[in-house]
Write an enzyme that holds these catalytic residues in place. Structure first.
Site, mmCIF file in Angstrom:
data_model
loop_
_atom_site.group_PDB
_atom_site.id
_atom_site.type_symbol
_atom_site.label_atom_id
_atom_site.label_comp_id
_atom_site.label_asym_id
_atom_site.label_seq_id
_atom_site.Cartn_x
_atom_site.Cartn_y
_atom_site.Cartn_z
ATOM 1 N N TYR A 24 5.767 9.661 -10.229
ATOM 2 C CA TYR A 24 4.768 8.894 -9.477
ATOM 3 C C TYR A 24 3.835 8.135 -10.423
ATOM 4 C CZ TYR A 24 0.745 8.064 -6.374
ATOM 5 O OH TYR A 24 -0.292 7.490 -5.669
ATOM 6 N N LYS A 65 3.194 4.116 -10.787
ATOM 7 C CA LYS A 65 1.884 3.500 -10.622
ATOM 8 C C LYS A 65 1.481 2.683 -11.855
ATOM 9 C CE LYS A 65 1.106 4.651 -6.472
ATOM 10 N NZ LYS A 65 0.976 3.606 -5.433
ATOM 11 N N ASN A 124 0.807 -1.226 0.000
ATOM 12 C CA ASN A 124 0.000 0.000 0.000
ATOM 13 C C ASN A 124 0.836 1.270 0.000
ATOM 14 O OD1 ASN A 124 -2.299 1.925 0.944
ATOM 15 N ND2 ASN A 124 -0.848 1.943 2.647
#
Length: 255
Positions: free
Chosen positions: A162, A166, A97
Site C-alpha cells: 500500500y 501511495k 480517491n
C-alpha cells in the site's frame, strides 16, 4: 462540517469521484454536489452508494449518479467514465480517491497479493486519468486530483504494498502534470493524515491510539472526512489555476 466557501466555476461542472460510496469519497460527493456540480461516482458497493444518493436527493434535492464498477476491471472502469460523460458531459474534474489500506506483513506478501494490491491502489489512478483525458483536452481544461497518503512519509510498517502504491501516486501525478499541462489540465495529489472514517474506527482506532496521534498534530482535533472537501474544491476550481504537479498534505500538522 461542510466548507462555507462557494466556488462559482464548479456549478454544473462534470465531476467524477472514484470510491465515492463511503468514507472520504462520500464526503467529497456531497461537497461537490452542494457546489452545484454534476457529480458521478464509482463504487463497488451498491447498498451504501444508493443510500448516499437517496440521502442527498432528500437533503439537497440533488441526486449524484452512482456507477457500479470494480476498479480492478479496466474495461468496466472505462465504461463507467463513458457513462459519466454521457450523463453530465465530458468530465473536467476527476478525483481518484478509491483505495484499500488492508494491513499485511512483509513475510506474507505473495506476487499475487502484491499485484492485486497495486491493481486497486495505483493502477486505476492512471487508467481513469487516461479515460477522461480526451474530454479534458477537448474542453481545454481540467483538474485531476489523486489521493495519496502520508503513510509512506511516516514509514508505516504494516502495509508495504500500500505505501509503495501511495508513493507511486506522487510520481504518477508529476508525470501526468508534465504531459497534460500544455492542454490546460492540472494534476495534483492530496495526502491525508489519519482520517476518522467508519472503516478506521471499526478496525484500528482506539481511544489511546487516537489520543496519541492527535497529540502530535499542530491542530489538536481528530480529522474527519469532511476536512478533505475544501482542499479538493480549491484544487478543482480556477482558484488554483496555476497550481499543478504538487502534493498537498492535509494532516493537521502531524508532519
Amino acid at each position: 462540517m461542510m466548507p462555507s466557501a462557494k466556488f462559482p466555476d464548479l456549478e454544473n461542472a462534470s465531476v467524477l469521484i472514484t470510491g465515492g460510496g463511503s468514507g472520504i469519497g462520500a464526503a467529497l460527493v456531497e461537497g461537490f454536489a452542494r457546489q452545484g456540480a454534476k457529480v458521478a461516482f464509482i463504487d463497488i458497493t451498491r447498498e451504501t452508494s444508493l443510500a448516499l444518493c437517496d440521502r442527498l436527493e432528500s437533503s439537497i434535492c440533488t441526486r449524484p449518479l452512482f456507477l457500479k464498477a470494480d476498479l480492478r476491471d479496466i474495461e468496466a472502469l472505462r465504461a463507467a467514465v463513458s457513462a459519466a460523460a454521457k450523463a453530465h458531459g465530458p468530465v473536467t474534474v476527476l478525483i481518484n480517491n478509491a483505495a484499500l489500506d488492508d494491513r499485511h506483513a512483509v513475510e506474507d506478501v505473495t506476487p499475487d497479493y502484491w499485484d492485486a494490491n497495486q491493481a486497486l491502489n495505483l493502477r486505476p489512478h492512471f487508467f481513469t486519468a487516461q479515460a477522461v483525458m480526451p474530454g479534458m483536452k477537448q474542453a481545454g481544461r481540467g483538474s485531476i486530483i489523486n489521493f495519496t497518503s502520508t503513510s509512506f512519509l511516516i514509514n508505516h510498517p504494516d502495509m508495504p504494498s500500500y505505501t509503495a502504491a501511495k508513493a507511486g501516486i506522487v510520481g504518477l501525478t508529476k508525470g501526468l502534470a508534465g504531459y497534460l499541462g500544455p492542454h490546460g489540465i492540472r494534476v495534483n495529489a492530496v495526502a491525508p493524515g489519519w482520517v476518522m472514517t467508519d472503516r478506521q474506527r471499526e478496525r484500528w482506532v482506539t481511544p489511546e491510539t487516537l489520543a496519541a496521534h492527535v497529540a502530535k498534530q499542530c491542530i489538536r482535533e481528530a480529522m474527519v472526512p469532511e476536512d478533505l472537501i475544501g482542499t479538493c474544491l480549491f484544487l478543482a476550481s480556477d482558484a488554483s489555476r496555476m497550481l499543478t504537479a504538487q502534493t498537498l498534505i492535509v494532516d493537521g500538522g502531524y508532519l
